[in-house]
Scaffold this motif. Structure first.
Motif, short mmCIF file in Angstrom:
data_model
loop_
_atom_site.label_atom_id
_atom_site.label_comp_id
_atom_site.label_asym_id
_atom_site.label_seq_id
_atom_site.Cartn_x
_atom_site.Cartn_y
_atom_site.Cartn_z
N ASN A 1 -15.46 8.61 -66.37
CA ASN A 1 -16.90 8.49 -66.10
C ASN A 1 -17.67 8.11 -67.36
N HIS A 2 -17.15 8.52 -68.52
CA HIS A 2 -17.81 8.14 -69.77
C HIS A 2 -17.77 6.62 -69.96
N LYS A 3 -16.71 6.00 -69.47
CA LYS A 3 -16.59 4.55 -69.59
C LYS A 3 -17.68 3.85 -68.77
N PHE A 4 -17.91 4.35 -67.56
CA PHE A 4 -18.95 3.76 -66.72
C PHE A 4 -20.33 3.97 -67.34
N THR A 5 -20.54 5.16 -67.88
CA THR A 5 -21.83 5.44 -68.53
C THR A 5 -22.03 4.52 -69.72
N MET A 6 -20.96 4.30 -70.48
CA MET A 6 -21.06 3.42 -71.65
C MET A 6 -21.42 1.99 -71.23
N GLN A 7 -20.82 1.52 -70.15
CA GLN A 7 -21.12 0.17 -69.68
C GLN A 7 -22.60 0.03 -69.32
N PHE A 8 -23.12 1.00 -68.57
CA PHE A 8 -24.53 0.96 -68.18
C PHE A 8 -25.43 1.06 -69.41
N CYS A 9 -25.02 1.91 -70.34
CA CYS A 9 -25.81 2.11 -71.56
C CYS A 9 -25.88 0.82 -72.38
N ILE A 10 -24.74 0.17 -72.53
CA ILE A 10 -24.69 -1.09 -73.30
C ILE A 10 -25.54 -2.16 -72.63
N ARG A 11 -25.44 -2.24 -71.31
CA ARG A 11 -26.23 -3.24 -70.59
C ARG A 11 -27.72 -2.95 -70.68
N ASP A 12 -28.07 -1.68 -70.73
CA ASP A 12 -29.49 -1.32 -70.94
C ASP A 12 -29.96 -1.80 -72.31
N HIS A 13 -29.09 -1.67 -73.30
CA HIS A 13 -29.45 -2.13 -74.64
C HIS A 13 -29.54 -3.66 -74.70
N PHE A 14 -28.71 -4.34 -73.90
CA PHE A 14 -28.81 -5.80 -73.84
C PHE A 14 -30.21 -6.23 -73.40
N LYS A 15 -30.81 -5.44 -72.52
CA LYS A 15 -32.15 -5.77 -72.01
C LYS A 15 -33.22 -5.64 -73.10
N GLU A 16 -32.88 -4.90 -74.16
CA GLU A 16 -33.85 -4.63 -75.22
C GLU A 16 -33.65 -5.52 -76.45
N LEU A 17 -32.77 -6.50 -76.34
CA LEU A 17 -32.43 -7.31 -77.51
C LEU A 17 -33.64 -8.01 -78.12
N GLU A 18 -34.57 -8.41 -77.28
CA GLU A 18 -35.74 -9.14 -77.78
C GLU A 18 -36.59 -8.28 -78.72
N SER A 19 -36.63 -6.99 -78.44
CA SER A 19 -37.45 -6.10 -79.27
C SER A 19 -36.62 -5.31 -80.28
N MET A 20 -35.33 -5.58 -80.32
CA MET A 20 -34.42 -4.80 -81.17
C MET A 20 -34.39 -5.35 -82.59
N SER A 21 -34.32 -4.43 -83.55
CA SER A 21 -34.21 -4.86 -84.95
C SER A 21 -32.85 -5.50 -85.19
N LEU A 22 -32.76 -6.29 -86.24
CA LEU A 22 -31.50 -6.98 -86.55
C LEU A 22 -30.38 -5.98 -86.82
N GLN A 23 -30.72 -4.90 -87.51
CA GLN A 23 -29.69 -3.90 -87.85
C GLN A 23 -29.13 -3.24 -86.60
N ARG A 24 -30.00 -2.84 -85.67
CA ARG A 24 -29.54 -2.24 -84.42
C ARG A 24 -28.71 -3.24 -83.61
N GLN B 1 -28.51 3.91 -84.91
CA GLN B 1 -29.48 4.41 -85.88
C GLN B 1 -28.95 4.40 -87.32
N GLU B 2 -27.65 4.28 -87.47
CA GLU B 2 -27.05 4.33 -88.81
C GLU B 2 -27.49 3.13 -89.66
N LYS B 3 -27.56 3.37 -90.96
CA LYS B 3 -27.90 2.27 -91.87
C LYS B 3 -26.71 1.33 -92.05
N VAL B 4 -25.51 1.92 -92.04
CA VAL B 4 -24.27 1.13 -92.15
C VAL B 4 -23.40 1.47 -90.94
N PHE B 5 -22.80 0.45 -90.34
CA PHE B 5 -21.99 0.68 -89.15
C PHE B 5 -20.84 1.64 -89.47
N ASN B 6 -20.65 2.63 -88.59
CA ASN B 6 -19.65 3.67 -88.81
C ASN B 6 -18.69 3.72 -87.63
#
Length: 421
Positions: free
Chosen positions: A288-311, A267-272
Motif C-alpha cells: 500500500n505504501h507503493k500506491f501511496t507513493m505513486q499518488f504522492c509523486i503524481r501530486d507533486h508533478f502537478k506542482e512543478l510549475e510553482s516548485m523551486s529548482l531544488q525541490r 526539503q533537504e538542501k542536498v539530496f539524501n
C-alpha cells in the motif's frame, strides 16, 4: 534459525550466551570462554547484534583486565576488531581510553599487579589495540566464506533481526520482562539515576526541537509530526522503519508516512539517499505504501510549475532511484503527456530532463530493465512514444554523451518479450 523465527529467538540466544559466559568465567574455563567469545563475535559479524553490545562487553572486561579478560579481549579484537572500529570509531576511542586508564591503575598498584602488565599476552593485546586504532590491522572475519554467508543472509532480510542498543548487563538481568530487547538497556540501579535523568533531559530537548522543526515544515497534524520526528531522528533507515511500524497508525493514517517521507526528502538542501532506502523498505513491507507513493509523486508533478529548482531536482532524483531500484515502474509518469507542447513548459522540461538523466547514470542493464517494464503493454503505447520523443529532443540533443543509453532505452521499450538483462 534466527532469521526464520525472529528477534525473540535472537534475544534469548544472546541472553543464554551471556549467562553461559559468566558461568564459565567463574569456573575459569579458558577454552569454553574462548568458544563463547568467538560465537558472540561471529553473531556480530553476521548481523545478529550491533557493535553497541560488543563495545559494552569489551569495556566491561577492560575495567577488570585480569589475565582471562585480556585473552577474551584479544579474541574479540582478532576476530572483529576492525569491523567494530569501522562501525563506531568514537566508541573505540572510549574503549581504548578505558584500557589505558586500567593499565595506569595497575602500574600504580602492587608489584603483583604490575607483573600482569609485563606479561606477553598483555603486551600483545596493547599492540593489537594500537594497530586497530591506527588502522594497521586486517580483520580476520572477512574471509571469502564469510562474504558468501553475508550475501546469503542479505537475501533473507537479515537486518530485520538485528538487536540494537543492548547492554551486557541487560542480557544478564534476571528480571527481564516482556520484549525487553526492544527497549535497550534500562538502568535499574540507584547510582544510575542521575545518568538516566540527564539522558531524559536531552531527549526532551531534542524532541522539543524536532517538534518545532516539524511545525516549521508544515507538519500540521499529530500524526504527521510523529512520523516526521521518527524519520528525521532515526539512527539509520532500519531504526526509522522499525519505529514507524510501532506507530501502528489506525485506518488510512499510514498513508501519511510516505507523504511525509517524500516531503522530508524534498526539503533537504542536498539530496539524501536515506529517504529512498527507507521508502524502498516500507514498500517492500507493505505494498500500500507503493500506491501511496505513486499518488504522492503524481501530486507533486502537478506542482512543478510553482516548485523551486531544488525541490524539483530532489523529486527527479527520488523518482529515478525508486524506478531504477524497481520499487516503482516508469509508468508513474504516465499522467504526463510528453507529446503535448502545452504541458511541456520550461520547468516541466527541466524536471523530466533531470529525471531521465538520473536514470541514464545507472549501468546499462539497469537502464534496459527499467525501460523494459513499459514494453508490451498496449495501454502504455502513448507513453512510450511520448517518452521516446521527449528523451530524444530534450535529453540527448543537449547531451550527446547519453546517445548510447538512449539507444538502449529505445530497444528496451520495444522489447515485447520483456527479456531482462
Amino acid at each position: 534459525m534466527a532469521y526464520s523465527v525472529g528477534q525473540d529467538f535472537v534475544a534469548k540466544l544472546m541472553a543464554s550466551l551471556a549467562t553461559s559466559f559468566e558461568d564459565e568465567y567463574r569456573k575459569e574455563d579458558n577454552l569454553s570462554l574462548r568458544n563463547l567469545t568467538l560465537l558472540l563475535s561471529y553473531l556480530y559479524i553476521f548481523g545478529v547484534c550491533s557493535s553497541d553490545l560488543i563495545y559494552d562487553f569489551l569495556i566491561m572486561l577492560s575495567k577488570r583486565l585480569t589475565e582471562v579478560d585480556v585473552s577474551t579481549i584479544l579474541t574479540v579484537l582478532q576476530c572483529c576488531g576492525m569491523k567494530i572500529r569501522g562501525d563506531d570509531p568514537a566508541v573505540m576511542k572510549n574503549f581504548i581510553q578505558t584500557v589505558q586508564n586500567r593499565v595506569h591503575e595497575l602500574k600504580a598498584s602492587s608489584t603483583e599487579e604490575q607483573e600482569k602488565i609485563n606479561g606477553k599476552r598483555m603486551e600483545f593485546m596493547l599492540e593489537t589495540i594500537c594497530d586497530i586504532k591506527n588502522n594497521k590491522k586486517r580483520s580476520h572475519g572477512e574471509t571469502s566464506e564469510h562474504t558468501r554467508i553475508k550475501k546469503w543472509l542479505q537475501k533473507l532480510s537479515a537486518e530485520d533481526i538485528l538487536l540494537r542498543g543492548l547492554k551486557w548487563s541487560k542480557l544478564l538481568d534476571p528480571h527481564k520482562k516482556g520484549q525487553w530487547w526492544l527497549s535497550g538497556d534500562v538502568a535499574g540501579k540507584a547510582d544510575d539515576a542521575e545518568k538516566v535523568a540527564n539522558t531524559i533531559d536531552k531527549e526532551v530537548l531534542e524532541a522539543q526541537s524536532m517538534l518545532q522543526l516539524a511545525a516549521a515544515q508544515r507538519m500540521n497534524t499529530d500524526t504527521r509530526k510523529a512520523i516526521f520526528c521518527i524519520i528525521m531522528s532515526g539512527e539509520d533507515y532500519v531504526d526509522a522503519f522499525e519505529k514507524l511500524l510501532r506507530l501502528d497508525l489506525p485506518g488510512k493514517q499510514d498513508r501519511e508516512i510516505m507523504r511525509v517521507l517524500v516531503e522530508c526528502c524534498l526539503q533537504e538542501k542536498v539530496f539524501n539517499k536515506y529517504y529512498t532506502v527507507l521508502a524502498a523498505k516500507l514498500c517492500e513491507h507493505e505494498k500500500n505504501h507503493k500506491f501511496t507513493m505513486q499518488f504522492c509523486i503524481r501530486d507533486h508533478f502537478k506542482e512543478l510549475e510553482s516548485m523551486s529548482l531544488q525541490r524539483s531536482m530532489h523529486l527527479a532524483k527520488f523518482v529515478a532511484e525508486m524506478v531504477a531500484s524497481f520499487v516503482l515502474s516508469l509508468s508513474v509518469v504516465k499522467t504526463i503527456d510528453f507529446d503535448d507542447a502545452a504541458q511541456l513548459t520550461p520547468k516541466r522540461i527541466m524536471h523530466f530532463r533531470m529525471l531521465f538523466e538520473s536514470i541514464f547514470e545507472y549501468p546499462g542493464n539497469t537502464v534496459w530493465n527499467t525501460f523494459t517494464r513499459l514494453a508490451g503493454d498496449e495501454e502504455l503505447e502513448p507513453l512510450r512514444i511520448g517518452m521516446e520523443f521527449f528523451i530524444k529532443e530534450y535529453v540527448v540533443k543537449p547531451n550527446k554523451a547519453l546517445a548510447t543509453k538512449f539507444k538502449l532505452a529505445k530497444r528496451a521499450l520495444n522489447n515485447v518479450e520483456r527479456v531482462l538483462m
